[in-house]
Design a protein around this motif. Sequence first.
Motif, mmCIF file in Angstrom:
data_model
loop_
_atom_site.group_PDB
_atom_site.id
_atom_site.type_symbol
_atom_site.label_atom_id
_atom_site.label_comp_id
_atom_site.label_asym_id
_atom_site.label_seq_id
_atom_site.Cartn_x
_atom_site.Cartn_y
_atom_site.Cartn_z
ATOM 1 N N GLU A 322 0.660 -1.117 -0.103
ATOM 2 C CA GLU A 322 0.137 0.132 -0.137
ATOM 3 C C GLU A 322 0.741 1.255 0.045
ATOM 4 O O GLU A 322 2.039 1.218 0.290
ATOM 5 C CB GLU A 322 -1.042 0.206 1.142
ATOM 6 C CG GLU A 322 -2.002 -1.164 1.416
ATOM 7 C CD GLU A 322 -2.861 -1.158 2.447
ATOM 8 O OE1 GLU A 322 -3.952 -0.624 2.035
ATOM 9 O OE2 GLU A 322 -2.454 -1.469 3.505
ATOM 10 N N THR A 323 0.139 2.291 -0.193
ATOM 11 C CA THR A 323 0.868 3.782 -0.177
ATOM 12 C C THR A 323 0.319 4.652 0.895
ATOM 13 O O THR A 323 0.534 5.837 0.822
ATOM 14 C CB THR A 323 0.888 4.210 -1.609
ATOM 15 O OG1 THR A 323 -0.453 4.564 -1.880
ATOM 16 C CG2 THR A 323 1.583 3.441 -2.571
ATOM 17 N N GLY A 324 -0.575 4.281 1.752
ATOM 18 C CA GLY A 324 -1.036 4.981 2.724
ATOM 19 C C GLY A 324 -1.711 4.218 3.799
ATOM 20 O O GLY A 324 -1.645 2.868 3.671
ATOM 21 N N CYS A 406 -7.639 8.273 6.548
ATOM 22 C CA CYS A 406 -6.906 7.676 5.191
ATOM 23 C C CYS A 406 -5.888 8.833 4.819
ATOM 24 O O CYS A 406 -6.376 10.000 4.227
ATOM 25 C CB CYS A 406 -7.880 7.504 4.130
ATOM 26 S SG CYS A 406 -7.303 6.841 2.626
ATOM 27 N N THR A 407 -4.541 8.384 4.790
ATOM 28 C CA THR A 407 -3.532 9.325 4.698
ATOM 29 C C THR A 407 -2.232 8.842 3.855
ATOM 30 O O THR A 407 -2.093 7.899 4.390
ATOM 31 C CB THR A 407 -3.111 10.246 6.145
ATOM 32 O OG1 THR A 407 -2.423 11.327 6.008
ATOM 33 C CG2 THR A 407 -2.457 9.101 6.975
ATOM 34 N N PRO A 408 -1.678 9.720 3.385
ATOM 35 C CA PRO A 408 -0.517 9.180 2.220
ATOM 36 C C PRO A 408 0.624 8.858 3.360
ATOM 37 O O PRO A 408 1.066 9.434 4.220
ATOM 38 C CB PRO A 408 -0.027 10.300 1.493
ATOM 39 C CG PRO A 408 -1.009 11.473 1.586
ATOM 40 C CD PRO A 408 -1.642 11.002 3.053
ATOM 41 N N ILE A 409 1.516 7.586 3.091
ATOM 42 C CA ILE A 409 2.268 7.064 3.967
ATOM 43 C C ILE A 409 3.614 7.985 3.893
ATOM 44 O O ILE A 409 4.258 8.209 4.920
ATOM 45 C CB ILE A 409 2.897 5.721 3.682
ATOM 46 C CG1 ILE A 409 3.654 4.921 4.715
ATOM 47 C CG2 ILE A 409 3.505 5.574 2.132
ATOM 48 C CD1 ILE A 409 3.637 3.428 4.537
ATOM 49 N N GLU A 410 3.839 8.653 2.893
ATOM 50 C CA GLU A 410 4.905 9.482 2.652
ATOM 51 C C GLU A 410 5.031 10.751 3.491
ATOM 52 O O GLU A 410 5.766 11.404 3.792
ATOM 53 C CB GLU A 410 4.914 10.036 0.948
ATOM 54 C CG GLU A 410 5.077 8.962 -0.087
ATOM 55 C CD GLU A 410 6.415 9.165 -0.695
ATOM 56 O OE1 GLU A 410 7.365 9.496 -0.085
ATOM 57 O OE2 GLU A 410 6.564 8.091 -1.733
#
Length: 623
Positions: A322-324, A406-410
């Motif tokens: 995943e990315t978030g 729901c939030t971006p992992i970066e």
Amino acid sequence: MSTAIDVRRTRVDLPTTGTPPTHPRLLAWLDEVVDLCQPDAVHYCDGSEDEWAALVAELETKGTIIRLNADLKPNSILARTDPDDVARVEDQTFICSKDERNAGPTNNWMDPDQMRRIMTPLFDGAMAGRTMYVIPFCMGHLDAPDPKFGVEVTDSAYVALSMKILTRMGAEVMARMEEHDADFVPALHSVGMPLTDSMTDVPWPCNETKYIVHFTDDRVIWSYGSGYGGNSLLGKKCYALRIASVMARDEGWLAEHMLILKLISPEGREYHIAAAFPSACGKTNLAMLEPTIPGWRVETLGDDIAWLRFGADGRLYATNPETGFFGVAPGTSYATNPNAMRTIEGGNSIFTNVALTPDGDVWWEGMTAEKPEQVVDWKGRQWRGVGGPVGGRPDEKAAHPNSRFCTPIEQCPILSDDYHRPEGVPLDAIIFGGRRENTIPLVTQSRDWQHGVFMGATCSSETTAAASGAVGVLRRDPMAMLPFIGYHVADYVQHWINMGRRSSASALPKIFYVNWFRRDADGRFMWPGFGENSRVLKWVAERVDGKVDAVETPIGYVPAPGGLDVDGLDISDEDLAGVVGYTETEWRDEVPRIGRWFDTFGWRLPREMVDELRALETAFGRA
Ligand code: GTP
Ligand code: SPV
Ligand code: MN
């Protein structure tokens, strides 16, 4: 209930935005979907910022979302769902393998043809009056040796926005798929509320009838009737766990409900740890932990899903597909999980079913020490810290217990650089855990891989608000995968055993079992948890290095007196003993429960698990 449609339209008849794909098998499938679902328009998602802005504007007009104060939460929105569409629906989740025995006793099963006969009329005309969004996505790295593509077709713009945060999606993914003429998992989703002439839309369309269906032989997903989380964001639980677990069985890897973290000692030694806890049982919190013990640090790689594959060196490598983060909001605060708070401060986030403050920010139970004077609750009612919602009961919460960010992992300040490595990180330890008020000690180490698989296979936990149904009911949750294993649980456990035979004991991760949730006679948690869990991680690291003694018990190795670092910890001797200790009387009761759980596996129960159970029975004098 099918909708009468006078003139059926084909894909080329429809108003279209975005760039249609050229991928032949994708086009053929899209033609079928349009023919069946009869949307009013098609949008091919590219994942751009402009697209994000357009979808947000559209959802705002429909009343699905509210924009948050851009000074406090830039580029972020609050969505409120239908009050009956707030969690995964396990009762309505199906594994439709051709052979019932491939779904096993833990899944709902239906014959695939019969399920198609039920669902085809549901999808017939289901997107009338709505736009159909086509979302090409990739679970895992695009540069992985074998990238796992999917295409979700949905009539929910909320789904399209969430997929942008949680997955690699859009134009670049489509280009890769076309370049390689790649296979993909077709994932069809409808909220199940067609808009015919006389109907007006509602802020959160959905249907009382819900089906979350996996055709595991064909690797196809059909989801109908819910717009929420794991029911509708089909890359997540449906693909990256249920379908991927079947791929993993066939291809020799593991798709798991695990966080991934890097633990760094004061000397700079790095340990990679994956941990499987059931839904709403502490993965996000552990993944972003701020150690309370001096000199130790944690970096995050993932908080929900890990794919584990052997490297050429015989070590087991973990990647996060995943990315978030789609994290549980209630209980998240600067005290419990400061790094999650900092991640969402970065903006670009979707909040679902949390409360709205007068200045346009979000709030939920546990975020602040004091309740706010007044907020708008998740149902849109005025809600007072003292008194509850206007027109409701005083004990009603302002945020739904399964409300999520729901939030971006970066944006995570402690994201590990290794997150970007397509091959992932070599695991030193795997931790299983659950929410148990008794019996399971704070930490136990398995004797070996097989015993570790037994720990995972016998894991149990009290149910949470992450799935609809009763909360607090104890159930077995093997490897925290009970709702997510795409095939027979006995075959799944056997697959875990077999994976351990593919490498040497020294190369395999060591396996541990933890429980942060033991309670005293008054129902109080005896272990402070959160940042203090770093003490357990330290013990795990020292066991990996063989640097600390342990006591062997029939259930595995537990910390020797003084072995667990409790320096500076505010805990009574009584609580410490109560939480770390292994209590023989409790295990006398537990062993027969494990036996009954294994009875449900039938003849497919792996012999290795019978051996482990017999060893326990012998230890407790019931051989
Ligand atoms: P999913 O996203 O549903 O898969 O869950 P998750 O495992 O990521 O859950 P999360 O970390 O968000 O856990 C949420 C719940 O666990 C909240 O109620 C937290 O307060 C509670 N929790 C997490 N860690 C601890 C801990 O160490 N001790 C106690 N007592 N509660 C904890
Ligand atoms: C879970 O329930 O385990 C989650 C949330 O992580 S959902 O995406 O809804 O499945
Ligand atoms: Mn989860």
